[in-house]
Design a protein around this motif. Structure first.
Motif, PDB file in Angstrom:
ATOM      1  N   THR A 168      21.435 -67.684 -27.274  1.00 20.62           N
ATOM      2  CA  THR A 168      22.388 -66.556 -27.398  1.00 20.62           C
ATOM      3  C   THR A 168      22.667 -66.143 -28.891  1.00 20.62           C
ATOM      4  O   THR A 168      22.650 -67.190 -29.675  1.00 20.62           O
ATOM      5  CB  THR A 168      23.774 -66.867 -26.671  1.00 20.62           C
ATOM      6  OG1 THR A 168      24.154 -68.371 -27.144  1.00 20.62           O
ATOM      7  CG2 THR A 168      23.347 -67.038 -25.083  1.00 20.62           C
ATOM      8  N   VAL A 169      22.926 -65.225 -28.879  1.00 22.05           N
ATOM      9  CA  VAL A 169      23.172 -64.655 -30.384  1.00 22.05           C
ATOM     10  C   VAL A 169      24.713 -64.304 -30.578  1.00 22.05           C
ATOM     11  O   VAL A 169      25.356 -64.111 -31.799  1.00 22.05           O
ATOM     12  CB  VAL A 169      22.534 -63.209 -30.647  1.00 22.05           C
ATOM     13  CG1 VAL A 169      22.704 -62.791 -32.038  1.00 22.05           C
ATOM     14  CG2 VAL A 169      20.975 -63.491 -30.366  1.00 22.05           C
ATOM     15  N   GLY A 170      25.370 -64.407 -29.564  1.00 21.16           N
ATOM     16  CA  GLY A 170      26.777 -64.068 -29.684  1.00 21.16           C
ATOM     17  C   GLY A 170      27.604 -64.172 -28.288  1.00 21.16           C
ATOM     18  O   GLY A 170      27.579 -65.075 -27.588  1.00 21.16           O
ATOM     19  N   VAL A 171      28.162 -63.006 -27.826  1.00 18.37           N
ATOM     20  CA  VAL A 171      28.968 -63.026 -26.611  1.00 18.37           C
ATOM     21  C   VAL A 171      27.880 -62.517 -25.702  1.00 18.37           C
ATOM     22  O   VAL A 171      26.943 -61.648 -25.656  1.00 18.37           O
ATOM     23  CB  VAL A 171      29.805 -61.742 -26.610  1.00 18.37           C
ATOM     24  CG1 VAL A 171      30.449 -61.483 -25.419  1.00 18.37           C
ATOM     25  CG2 VAL A 171      30.917 -61.928 -27.827  1.00 18.37           C
ATOM     26  N   SER A 213      27.929 -61.217 -21.592  1.00 14.37           N
ATOM     27  CA  SER A 213      28.692 -60.143 -20.779  1.00 14.37           C
ATOM     28  C   SER A 213      27.919 -59.531 -19.834  1.00 14.37           C
ATOM     29  O   SER A 213      26.644 -59.824 -19.735  1.00 14.37           O
ATOM     30  CB  SER A 213      29.471 -59.005 -21.599  1.00 14.37           C
ATOM     31  OG  SER A 213      28.696 -57.994 -22.128  1.00 14.37           O
ATOM     32  N   GLY A 255      30.245 -56.042 -23.146  1.00 19.88           N
ATOM     33  CA  GLY A 255      31.382 -56.574 -23.870  1.00 19.88           C
ATOM     34  C   GLY A 255      32.644 -56.738 -23.332  1.00 19.88           C
ATOM     35  O   GLY A 255      33.606 -57.180 -24.234  1.00 19.88           O
ATOM     36  N   ILE A 273      33.412 -60.332 -20.581  1.00 12.52           N
ATOM     37  CA  ILE A 273      32.762 -61.379 -20.951  1.00 12.52           C
ATOM     38  C   ILE A 273      32.395 -62.802 -20.210  1.00 12.52           C
ATOM     39  O   ILE A 273      33.421 -63.114 -19.645  1.00 12.52           O
ATOM     40  CB  ILE A 273      33.355 -62.054 -22.238  1.00 12.52           C
ATOM     41  CG1 ILE A 273      33.601 -60.566 -23.325  1.00 12.52           C
ATOM     42  CG2 ILE A 273      32.864 -62.824 -22.961  1.00 12.52           C
ATOM     43  CD1 ILE A 273      34.547 -60.767 -24.476  1.00 12.52           C
ATOM     44  N   ASN A 313      23.034 -59.800 -23.409  1.00 11.72           N
ATOM     45  CA  ASN A 313      23.240 -60.848 -24.668  1.00 11.72           C
ATOM     46  C   ASN A 313      23.323 -60.426 -25.886  1.00 11.72           C
ATOM     47  O   ASN A 313      22.531 -60.097 -26.661  1.00 11.72           O
ATOM     48  CB  ASN A 313      21.776 -61.672 -24.605  1.00 11.72           C
ATOM     49  CG  ASN A 313      21.832 -62.939 -25.625  1.00 11.72           C
ATOM     50  OD1 ASN A 313      22.910 -63.067 -26.243  1.00 11.72           O
ATOM     51  ND2 ASN A 313      20.605 -63.676 -25.720  1.00 11.72           N
ATOM     52  N   ASP A 314      24.542 -60.333 -26.218  1.00 13.32           N
ATOM     53  CA  ASP A 314      25.088 -59.544 -27.286  1.00 13.32           C
ATOM     54  C   ASP A 314      24.730 -58.189 -27.581  1.00 13.32           C
ATOM     55  O   ASP A 314      24.692 -57.210 -28.209  1.00 13.32           O
ATOM     56  CB  ASP A 314      24.889 -60.395 -28.621  1.00 13.32           C
ATOM     57  CG  ASP A 314      25.782 -60.191 -29.868  1.00 13.32           C
ATOM     58  OD1 ASP A 314      26.950 -59.715 -29.622  1.00 13.32           O
ATOM     59  OD2 ASP A 314      25.368 -60.208 -30.977  1.00 13.32           O
TER      60      ASP A 314
END
Length: 90
Positions: free
Chosen positions: A37-40, A42, A60, A63, A89-90
């Motif tokens: 994963t690169v961040g959030v 959702s 986004g 989440i 994925n972000d």
């Protein structure tokens, strides 16, 4: 006899109305352990307004949280029905 028929009709209509307003808990869950994963993480779809989010198909906002390593999930309460969604994925 008319009263019994009317009572049965009212009970049937009430039952149909209750079924159409049924709410169910829906869990969105995705295994990202092989993806990274690169961040959030959702989920977006046409369920978001029904779940209480401001608008549908908005990345986004819904989440998912990480439980087990790499496993992300979110549970929302929705009216019974069919919905479309995508994980982001972000």
């Amino acid at each position: 006899m008319k009263r019994i028929s009317l009572l049965i009709l009212v009970m049937m209509i009430t039952g149909l109305m209750a079924r159409s307003y049924a709410q169910v808990d829906v869990t969105f869950q995705v295994d990202m352990s092989e993806q990274g994963t690169v961040g959030v993480v959702s989920v977006a779809g046409n369920f978001q307004v029904a779940a209480g989010y401001p608008s549908d198909w908005t990345p986004g906002t819904a989440i998912l949280s990480e439980g087990d390593p790499g496993i992300y999930s979110l549970t929302v309460n929705l009216p019974a029905g069919t919905y479309n969604f995508k994980y982001i994925n972000d």
